[in-house]
Design an enzyme around this catalytic site. Structure first.
Site: not given
Length: 792
Positions: A128-129, A193, A478, A673, A675
């Site tokens: 999806d990203h 995520d 965000r 995030s 991340r």
């Protein structure tokens, strides 16, 4: 003493289990992998309650305690949760793991090093990203698949080899798919995520983590979490008119700020909960990440039962309702105590608009015009965007369409570009069948692919994209600088899909759709009426295109080869980080960061997402968004001889010179995030420690997982004493590690200025016994891999 008490409690466990008749609690046939092990969880919870002297528990505690590897270890609390919250570390067995394509690459590259033939718990991969939003779903999806074929093929082959469900590009956004297929009351899951808490809208405990944490669960290694405190949010009254679930969380963000939920699970309760839809609750939990919360959740409601049935999970709905009715598993106990309580009156709640550049700067819509003028924000809005994982439900879309139909009937046309992102193929197909997409497109909207798109920075605004300061309105979660379109001056104001849709017809920050009118071409004044929408489609959901749905129960195929070309610039096999050398750390301060430093600043997204599977390449973006405290410059650091470099360039230079470095920063470092590249890249480039005023939860954990030492100032004023080029050496690291982290929580650092002056700075650490082992081994993956090899 504790060990003997635990043994005694274990001996009594058989008696406890017989006191709870769980014989009839069996996962429905065909739904086994999607049903929490309720019988086991209830037995664990019975042990936990006995250990805690039957103290009333919050919902969050029930779910967490029932997933403990050893619930008897709650004995450390001496009969009270007050001695556990915010103090002890839990070892937990999550039920499931979900990974989005950008973070799944590194998670799976790490999992591969463990040498296991399959995952220990069900998992899913969601593409999806990596899909850019520009012209519309069909063309955007085609070009993105071509661009990212190597990565998608890698992820698909990993899914096939290890038995992980693979949701390909165009199938939808991870969090919407999880809500529609996997989230269930009482579930505990991890997701790579930060908006994984979206699943809490369906009564789960769903926590955003880095890839290394996901590997814990995928390998069956107990996952460690510091026991959260519990923040209760009491909802009273009922939403009406223009107010929506999004306004609950944007209002709460304004109250608590981006740091206010750190260390807490947010648990909603009160009469107001009953009036919310399941997807509305998901919106609220999703954006709980923006207050720093570990996760958010809701007690089981009739809305959950309706949603489970509507998404083809009636057997699970029936079982969950029975478990809750008979055991109260999905609701807080009467008399449960919260560490903090916030009350929100839904009767008086008005829509909020949050931004720019931070999700906690909340302005009621009634004060937006005044605030705009005070801050000299641009008056004109340049684009409106709705959808994303936060607000792409059927209810969201139907309310937006109700506003568009009012405007259409009055002859109004949007004044600015408008983009719509469906959250999943199921949502897209259903709103297409019901005529919603036709209404959107007839009124000038561009319907994008079922993917993250502009919300995660995958937005191509074309040749005419604004380069200077401009305003956009979105229903996203965000809004950090440069996040959406790469322009640091794009001001993203977060609000509900309803407000975004109304604002595209004025294009003016001064417009309040609740009270003001728009002049029509014939001179009449038009005023919007409050939106109306359906909680669930009256004709049910339809699945849509079959090619977007994976096999429900994938079986590992060991003979599948997972290929990574040594010449690839997108994927790179991992080399283990070096183990701790047994010495105190000796580092040089490379950069003193000023102000907000999110994971977007540390490891930018957007165009960099294509390198998520290639650690060396993506490390070239490390801290390029950070501002140098001493010079005010962005992405600029200075070598010891005064030569200016880009931040990652200086890191590479110092790594090659064998000069370990440290970065110093301010509050909530690593906000945003999940991340993990924001931890992987600094480690890869020679970083040894990060010293800040405070950390965001996920980032601090990610640093520990990658063998870095995260420290916070014992005295925040010491931040002002440090300068780039200072030498920072630990003096009691060895002692702390020898004691398994239990040394009083202090690491002392000797600072040597370039002038020769020396002084000591006391710092705090939160290293647990397991995290000490990660540090010594060089990373969590090194440690876990060694354990798995020993077991085999």
């Amino acid at each position: 003493m504790l060990a003997s008490r635990v043994r005694a409690l274990r001996a009594s466990q058989r008696g406890l289990a017989t006191a709870i008749n769980t014989d009839s609690i069996v996962a429905p046939k065909g739904f086994e992998s999607r049903t929490p092990p309720y019988a086991k969880l209830l037995k664990n919870l019975a042990v936990a309650k006995r250990v805690l002297n039957n103290q009333p528990l919050t919902l969050a505690e029930k779910i967490l305690y029932s997933h403990l590897v050893e619930p008897e270890e709650l004995a450390v609390g001496k009969g009270s949760t007050a001695n556990i919250r915010g103090v002890e570390y839990f070892k937990l067995n999550p039920d499931r793991v979900a990974m989005q394509d950008a973070s799944a690459q590194m998670a799976l590259l790490q999992f591969m090093t463990c040498g296991m033939p399959n995952t220990a718990v069900p998992g899913s991969i969601h593409c999806d990203h990596l899909i850019v939003g520009k012209d519309g779903a069909k063309s955007d999806l085609k070009s993105s698949i071509a661009t990212n074929k190597e990565v998608f093929d890698f992820l698909q082959s990993c899914g096939e080899k290890y038995g992980i469900q693979f949701w390909g590009p165009g199938s939808g956004i991870i969090h919407q798919i999880v809500l529609e297929n996997f989230s269930v009351p009482g579930l505990m899951m991890l997701g790579t995520d930060s908006h994984t808490p979206n699943a809490g809208g369906l009564g789960a405990i769903a926590i955003g983590v880095g890839g290394a944490d996901a590997v814990d669960a995928l390998t069956g290694t107990p996952w460690e979490l510091k026991a959260p405190k519990i923040l209760g949010v009491k909802l009273t009254g009922q939403l009406s008119g223009w107010s929506s679930p999004k306004d609950i969380i944007t209002h709460l963000a304004g109250l608590l700020t981006v740091r206010g939920g750190t260390g807490f699970i947010v648990e909603y309760f009160g009469e107001g909960v009953k009036s919310l839809s399941c997807t509305g609750m998901a919106t609220i939990c999703n954006m709980g990440a923006e207050i720093g919360a570990t996760t958010s959740t809701f007690p089981m409601q009739d809305a959950h039962y309706r949603y489970l049935r509507a998404t083809n999970r009636a057997p699970i709905a029936d079982l969950a309702r029975d478990v809750n009715k008979n055991f109260g598993f999905m609701t807080a106990d009467e008399g449960a105590q919260y560490d903090q309580v916030v009350e929100i009156d839904l009767n008086t709640l008005e829509p909020s608009v949050n931004g720019p550049f931070t999700p906690d700067l909340s302005t009621p819509i009634s004060k937006l015009s005044e605030t705009t003028k005070e801050n000299k924000w641009p008056q004109n809005i340049t684009a409106g965007l709705i959808g994303s994982c936060t607000n792409s439900s059927y209810q969201d879309m139907s309310r937006a369409v109700s506003i568009m139909k009012q405007a259409e009937k009055a002859g109004l046309k949007p004044k600015i570009p408008f983009f719509v992102t469906p959250g999943s193929e199921q949502i897209r197909a259903t709103i297409e069948r019901d005529g919603l997409i036709e209404t959107f497109e007839k009124n000038g909207a561009i319907v994008l692919a079922n993917a993250c798109g502009p919300c995660i920075g995958q937005w191509d605004r074309g040749a005419n994209a604004p380069k200077d300061t401009n305003v956009i309105f979105t229903s996203f979660n965000r809004n950090f600088r440069a996040r959406n379109d790469g322009n640091r001056n794009t001001m993203n104001f977060l609000t509900s899909p309803d407000i975004v849709t109304a604002m595209i017809y004025s294009g003016d920050m001064n417009f309040n759709p609740l009270t003001q009118t728009i002049k029509l071409q014939n001179g009449d004044e038009f005023k919007f009426q409050p939106p109306a929408g359906e909680e669930l489609p009256s004709n049910g959901f339809i699945a849509g295109r079959e090619e977007f749905y994976p096999e429900l129960e994938p079986v590992p195929v060991p003979e599948v080869q997972v290929e990574v070309s040594p010449d690839s610039d997108r994927l790179q096999l991992l080399e283990p980080f070096e183990a701790w050398d047994g010495k105190e750390l000796s580092t040089t301060l490379l950069l003193k960061v000023e102000g907000k430093c999110t994971t977007d600043h540390i490891s930018a997204a957007g165009a960099w997402l294509k390198y998520k599977g290639h650690l060396e390449n993506i490390s070239n973006n490390t801290l390029i968004g950070a501002q140098n405290k001493e010079t005010g410059e962005v992405n600029t650091a200075y070598d010891l001889d005064g030569t200016s470099y880009g931040i990652p360039e200086l890191m590479i230079k110092w790594k090659n010179e064998n000069r370990p470095w440290i970065v110093v920063a301010e509050h909530n470092y690593g906000e945003g995030s999940a991340r993990e590249h924001a931890a992987l890249s600094p480690r890869f480039l020679g970083g040894k420690a990060i010293l800040v005023k405070s950390f965001a939860r996920i980032h601090e954990t990610n640093l520990k997982k990658q063998g870095m030492l995260p420290l916070t100032f014992a005295n925040e004023s010491d931040y002002d004493k440090l300068s780039a080029g200072d030498k920072l050496e630990t003096t009691n690291l060895i002692d702390m590690l020898e004691k398994g982290g239990d040394n009083g929580g202090i690491i002392n650092i000797k600072v040597t200025k370039r002038s020769g002056e020396t002084f000591e700075v006391p710092c705090k650490h939160t290293m647990s016994k397991d995290q000490v082992e990660f540090f010594k081994a060089g990373s969590a993956i090194n440690y876990i891999g060694r354990l798995k090899r020993e077991q085999q």
